[in-house]
Write a protein that holds these residues in place. Structure first.
Motif, PDB file in Angstrom:
ATOM      1  N   ASP A   1       0.892  -1.328  -0.061  1.00 57.23           N
ATOM      2  CA  ASP A   1       0.140   0.037  -0.049  1.00 57.23           C
ATOM      3  C   ASP A   1       0.989   1.243   0.215  1.00 57.23           C
ATOM      4  O   ASP A   1       0.666   2.137   0.766  1.00 57.23           O
ATOM      5  CB  ASP A   1      -0.939   0.055   1.272  1.00 57.23           C
ATOM      6  N   GLY A   2       2.102   1.237  -0.807  1.00 52.97           N
ATOM      7  CA  GLY A   2       2.811   2.326  -0.794  1.00 52.97           C
ATOM      8  C   GLY A   2       2.436   3.531  -1.772  1.00 52.97           C
ATOM      9  O   GLY A   2       1.789   3.225  -2.694  1.00 52.97           O
ATOM     10  N   ARG A   3       3.250   4.361  -1.396  1.00 49.28           N
ATOM     11  CA  ARG A   3       2.778   5.774  -2.151  1.00 49.28           C
ATOM     12  C   ARG A   3       4.127   6.456  -2.486  1.00 49.28           C
ATOM     13  O   ARG A   3       5.147   6.714  -1.857  1.00 49.28           O
ATOM     14  CB  ARG A   3       1.869   6.936  -1.539  1.00 49.28           C
ATOM     15  N   ILE A   4       4.320   6.811  -3.941  1.00 48.92           N
ATOM     16  CA  ILE A   4       5.579   7.598  -4.381  1.00 48.92           C
ATOM     17  C   ILE A   4       5.080   8.843  -5.060  1.00 48.92           C
ATOM     18  O   ILE A   4       4.280   8.752  -5.851  1.00 48.92           O
ATOM     19  CB  ILE A   4       6.597   6.819  -5.230  1.00 48.92           C
ATOM     20  N   VAL A   5       5.733   9.782  -4.863  1.00 49.87           N
ATOM     21  CA  VAL A   5       5.546  11.139  -5.699  1.00 49.87           C
ATOM     22  C   VAL A   5       6.800  11.653  -6.090  1.00 49.87           C
ATOM     23  O   VAL A   5       7.552  11.898  -5.153  1.00 49.87           O
ATOM     24  CB  VAL A   5       4.716  12.102  -4.869  1.00 49.87           C
ATOM     25  N   ASN A   6       6.847  11.786  -7.119  1.00 49.20           N
ATOM     26  CA  ASN A   6       8.302  12.395  -7.713  1.00 49.20           C
ATOM     27  C   ASN A   6       8.050  13.919  -8.377  1.00 49.20           C
ATOM     28  O   ASN A   6       7.053  14.216  -8.618  1.00 49.20           O
ATOM     29  CB  ASN A   6       8.841  11.730  -8.984  1.00 49.20           C
ATOM     30  N   LEU A   7       8.678  14.874  -8.192  1.00 49.07           N
ATOM     31  CA  LEU A   7       8.617  16.054  -8.547  1.00 49.07           C
ATOM     32  C   LEU A   7       9.403  16.471 -10.070  1.00 49.07           C
ATOM     33  O   LEU A   7      10.154  16.014 -10.433  1.00 49.07           O
ATOM     34  CB  LEU A   7       9.446  17.211  -7.593  1.00 49.07           C
ATOM     35  N   ARG A   8       8.365  16.606 -10.954  1.00 43.96           N
ATOM     36  CA  ARG A   8       8.755  16.976 -12.239  1.00 43.96           C
ATOM     37  C   ARG A   8       8.816  18.649 -12.450  1.00 43.96           C
ATOM     38  O   ARG A   8       8.742  19.453 -11.607  1.00 43.96           O
ATOM     39  CB  ARG A   8       7.653  16.438 -13.123  1.00 43.96           C
ATOM     40  N   SER A   9       8.440  19.200 -13.807  1.00 47.70           N
ATOM     41  CA  SER A   9       8.489  20.466 -14.053  1.00 47.70           C
ATOM     42  C   SER A   9       7.821  21.040 -15.334  1.00 47.70           C
ATOM     43  O   SER A   9       7.854  20.168 -16.168  1.00 47.70           O
ATOM     44  CB  SER A   9       9.921  20.940 -13.963  1.00 47.70           C
ATOM     45  N   GLY A  10       7.057  22.020 -15.417  1.00 44.30           N
ATOM     46  CA  GLY A  10       6.635  22.449 -16.530  1.00 44.30           C
ATOM     47  C   GLY A  10       7.099  22.629 -17.549  1.00 44.30           C
ATOM     48  O   GLY A  10       7.087  23.019 -18.611  1.00 44.30           O
ATOM     49  N   SER A  11       8.525  23.093 -17.117  1.00 47.24           N
ATOM     50  CA  SER A  11       9.541  23.501 -17.982  1.00 47.24           C
ATOM     51  C   SER A  11       9.889  22.225 -19.198  1.00 47.24           C
ATOM     52  O   SER A  11      10.380  22.837 -20.352  1.00 47.24           O
ATOM     53  CB  SER A  11      10.893  23.897 -17.330  1.00 47.24           C
ATOM     54  N   GLU A  12       9.451  21.121 -18.702  1.00 49.43           N
ATOM     55  CA  GLU A  12       9.599  20.138 -19.834  1.00 49.43           C
ATOM     56  C   GLU A  12       8.892  20.377 -20.997  1.00 49.43           C
ATOM     57  O   GLU A  12       9.238  20.081 -22.146  1.00 49.43           O
ATOM     58  CB  GLU A  12       9.407  18.954 -19.075  1.00 49.43           C
ATOM     59  N   LEU A  13       7.724  21.116 -21.000  1.00 47.65           N
ATOM     60  CA  LEU A  13       6.831  21.451 -22.019  1.00 47.65           C
ATOM     61  C   LEU A  13       7.221  22.599 -22.712  1.00 47.65           C
ATOM     62  O   LEU A  13       7.442  22.876 -24.108  1.00 47.65           O
ATOM     63  CB  LEU A  13       5.465  21.499 -21.421  1.00 47.65           C
TER      64      LEU A  13
ATOM     65  N   ALA B   1       3.310  12.007 -10.093  1.00 46.38           N
ATOM     66  CA  ALA B   1       4.562  13.220 -10.073  1.00 46.38           C
ATOM     67  C   ALA B   1       3.608  14.388  -9.990  1.00 46.38           C
ATOM     68  O   ALA B   1       2.423  14.488 -10.273  1.00 46.38           O
ATOM     69  CB  ALA B   1       5.238  13.157 -11.434  1.00 46.38           C
ATOM     70  N   VAL B   2       4.413  15.566  -9.325  1.00 48.94           N
ATOM     71  CA  VAL B   2       3.638  16.696  -9.314  1.00 48.94           C
ATOM     72  C   VAL B   2       4.756  17.773  -9.945  1.00 48.94           C
ATOM     73  O   VAL B   2       5.887  17.700  -9.776  1.00 48.94           O
ATOM     74  CB  VAL B   2       3.480  16.949  -7.809  1.00 48.94           C
ATOM     75  N   ALA B   3       4.097  18.589 -10.711  1.00 50.77           N
ATOM     76  CA  ALA B   3       4.898  19.712 -11.646  1.00 50.77           C
ATOM     77  C   ALA B   3       4.621  21.125 -11.010  1.00 50.77           C
ATOM     78  O   ALA B   3       3.398  21.834 -11.191  1.00 50.77           O
ATOM     79  CB  ALA B   3       4.542  19.751 -12.756  1.00 50.77           C
ATOM     80  N   PRO B   4       5.289  21.661  -9.854  1.00 47.17           N
ATOM     81  CA  PRO B   4       4.807  22.719  -9.164  1.00 47.17           C
ATOM     82  C   PRO B   4       5.186  24.088  -9.594  1.00 47.17           C
ATOM     83  O   PRO B   4       6.274  24.220 -10.213  1.00 47.17           O
ATOM     84  CB  PRO B   4       5.487  22.496  -7.634  1.00 47.17           C
ATOM     85  N   PHE B   5       4.683  25.335  -9.155  1.00 48.73           N
ATOM     86  CA  PHE B   5       5.178  26.621  -9.248  1.00 48.73           C
ATOM     87  C   PHE B   5       5.108  27.192  -7.939  1.00 48.73           C
ATOM     88  O   PHE B   5       3.882  27.595  -7.581  1.00 48.73           O
ATOM     89  CB  PHE B   5       4.575  27.291 -10.327  1.00 48.73           C
ATOM     90  N   ALA B   6       6.092  27.243  -7.085  1.00 45.08           N
ATOM     91  CA  ALA B   6       6.176  27.733  -5.764  1.00 45.08           C
ATOM     92  C   ALA B   6       7.567  28.401  -5.456  1.00 45.08           C
ATOM     93  O   ALA B   6       8.445  27.642  -5.065  1.00 45.08           O
ATOM     94  CB  ALA B   6       5.746  26.862  -4.702  1.00 45.08           C
ATOM     95  N   PRO B   7       7.845  29.567  -6.006  1.00 44.05           N
ATOM     96  CA  PRO B   7       9.236  30.008  -5.945  1.00 44.05           C
ATOM     97  C   PRO B   7       9.653  29.775  -4.520  1.00 44.05           C
ATOM     98  O   PRO B   7       9.307  30.474  -3.414  1.00 44.05           O
ATOM     99  CB  PRO B   7       9.061  31.289  -6.443  1.00 44.05           C
ATOM    100  N   GLY B   8      11.152  29.427  -4.280  1.00 39.74           N
ATOM    101  CA  GLY B   8      11.719  29.541  -3.208  1.00 39.74           C
ATOM    102  C   GLY B   8      12.336  30.696  -3.089  1.00 39.74           C
ATOM    103  O   GLY B   8      12.349  31.666  -3.964  1.00 39.74           O
ATOM    104  N   PRO B   9      13.225  30.944  -1.843  1.00 34.20           N
ATOM    105  CA  PRO B   9      14.079  32.167  -1.476  1.00 34.20           C
ATOM    106  C   PRO B   9      14.867  32.738  -2.458  1.00 34.20           C
ATOM    107  O   PRO B   9      14.935  33.971  -2.867  1.00 34.20           O
ATOM    108  CB  PRO B   9      14.480  31.814  -0.254  1.00 34.20           C
ATOM    109  N   THR B  10      15.645  31.903  -3.175  1.00 31.36           N
ATOM    110  CA  THR B  10      16.699  32.170  -4.095  1.00 31.36           C
ATOM    111  C   THR B  10      15.741  33.064  -5.380  1.00 31.36           C
ATOM    112  O   THR B  10      16.051  34.163  -5.882  1.00 31.36           O
ATOM    113  CB  THR B  10      17.325  31.236  -4.845  1.00 31.36           C
ATOM    114  N   THR B  11      14.913  32.145  -5.994  1.00 29.54           N
ATOM    115  CA  THR B  11      13.886  32.871  -7.047  1.00 29.54           C
ATOM    116  C   THR B  11      13.378  33.990  -6.576  1.00 29.54           C
ATOM    117  O   THR B  11      12.944  34.795  -7.366  1.00 29.54           O
ATOM    118  CB  THR B  11      12.848  31.747  -7.387  1.00 29.54           C
ATOM    119  N   GLN B  12      12.780  34.028  -5.403  1.00 33.63           N
ATOM    120  CA  GLN B  12      11.922  35.280  -4.831  1.00 33.63           C
ATOM    121  C   GLN B  12      12.881  36.529  -5.101  1.00 33.63           C
ATOM    122  O   GLN B  12      12.419  37.397  -5.176  1.00 33.63           O
ATOM    123  CB  GLN B  12      11.302  35.049  -3.393  1.00 33.63           C
ATOM    124  N   ALA B  13      13.942  36.060  -4.603  1.00 36.65           N
ATOM    125  CA  ALA B  13      14.981  37.357  -4.637  1.00 36.65           C
ATOM    126  C   ALA B  13      15.437  37.773  -5.939  1.00 36.65           C
ATOM    127  O   ALA B  13      15.385  39.192  -6.203  1.00 36.65           O
ATOM    128  CB  ALA B  13      16.344  36.610  -3.823  1.00 36.65           C
TER     129      ALA B  13
END
Length: 250
Positions: free
Chosen positions: A133-145, A181-193
């Motif tokens: 009953d396991g779950r895996i979520v990998n992080l992708r990116s919309g930049s692939e498109l 998978a999840v392809a997120p957009f949530a800028p971290g501190p470096t990107t926010q700067a």
């Protein structure tokens, strides 16, 4: 009661930004969380935040480029909590903003070592414990498109993570494991700067979104991951959930 009460999660790169948001969202739903993070100080800080949510936590310093450390991290999680139900491969390092022809071998290797290679190593190490009953979520990116200029190594590595996700979903469904998978957009501190220094960059991105705001690491990205690893998503596998305000459709 939370949707993940009694579950045990391991989140890579959980000492900051999106990884931290995911760890806190899982903890809010009742999961115990291992904070696998290169920076030991950040790992301890987020582990304390997880415990403030009423969940158990393990801060585990880990260089995800080292397969021995990856295996040890999984083993430590199982030893501490008695098992492993959820794996989230979030961590990745990359040198960006460089034209393809100027990208060095070292920069390319870094993206692949911390992206698909590390994702593969964690999935392989976790597999025996996730069966049933396991779950895996990998992080992708919309930049692939979009084929984002200056991101050749990053985009190639994320695309490889997408390929691993699909193959694992096909192979491991018979073992009771979902892989999404999840392809997120949530800028971290470096990107926010960078956005603060160049507001036109953020303005351009927001104009391309259907929901014209940046995502929140916990409330938007973390909760989406919490859904995918919950019983409510038990019949979902091999999919990529775009959590980017409608910036891309994959």
């Amino acid at each position: 009661m939370g949707s993940l009460d009694g579950k045990i999660a391991l989140v890579t790169g959980a000492g900051q930004s999106i990884g931290r948001g995911i760890a806190l969202a899982l903890a809010t739903e009742g999961a115990a969380v291992t904070i696998a993070e290169l920076d030991a100080g950040n790992a301890k800080k987020v582990a304390a935040e997880v415990e403030e949510r009423g969940a158990s936590a393990l801060a585990y310093p880990c260089d995800i480029r080292d397969n021995a450390q990856v295996a040890a991290c999984v083993a430590a999680t199982v030893k501490r909590f008695g098992g492993l139900n959820i794996l989230v491969n979030n961590a990745m390092a990359s040198v960006v903003g460089i034209p393809l022809e100027e990208t060095t071998d070292a920069a390319f290797a870094l993206s692949f070592a911390t992206g698909p290679a590390a994702t593969f190593a964690f999935m392989r190490a976790a597999f025996p414990h996730l069966q049933g009953d396991g779950r895996i979520v990998n992080l992708r990116s919309g930049s692939e498109l979009s084929g984002l200029p200056g991101y050749s190594a990053y985009v190639a590595a994320k695309a490889a993570v997408g390929g691993l996700t699909k193959v694992a979903a096909r192979e491991w469904g018979a073992h009771g494991i979902t892989v999404n998978a999840v392809a997120p957009f949530a800028p971290g501190p470096t990107t926010q700067a960078k956005f603060e220094e160049h507001p036109e960059m953020l303005d351009g991105i927001l104009r391309s979104l259907s929901i014209k705001r940046t995502g929140d690491a916990e409330q938007d990205i973390g909760r989406a991951v919490a859904f995918l690893v919950s019983p409510a998503a038990s019949y979902i596998t091999g999919c990529t959930l775009m959590v980017d305000g409608g910036g891309s459709f994959l």
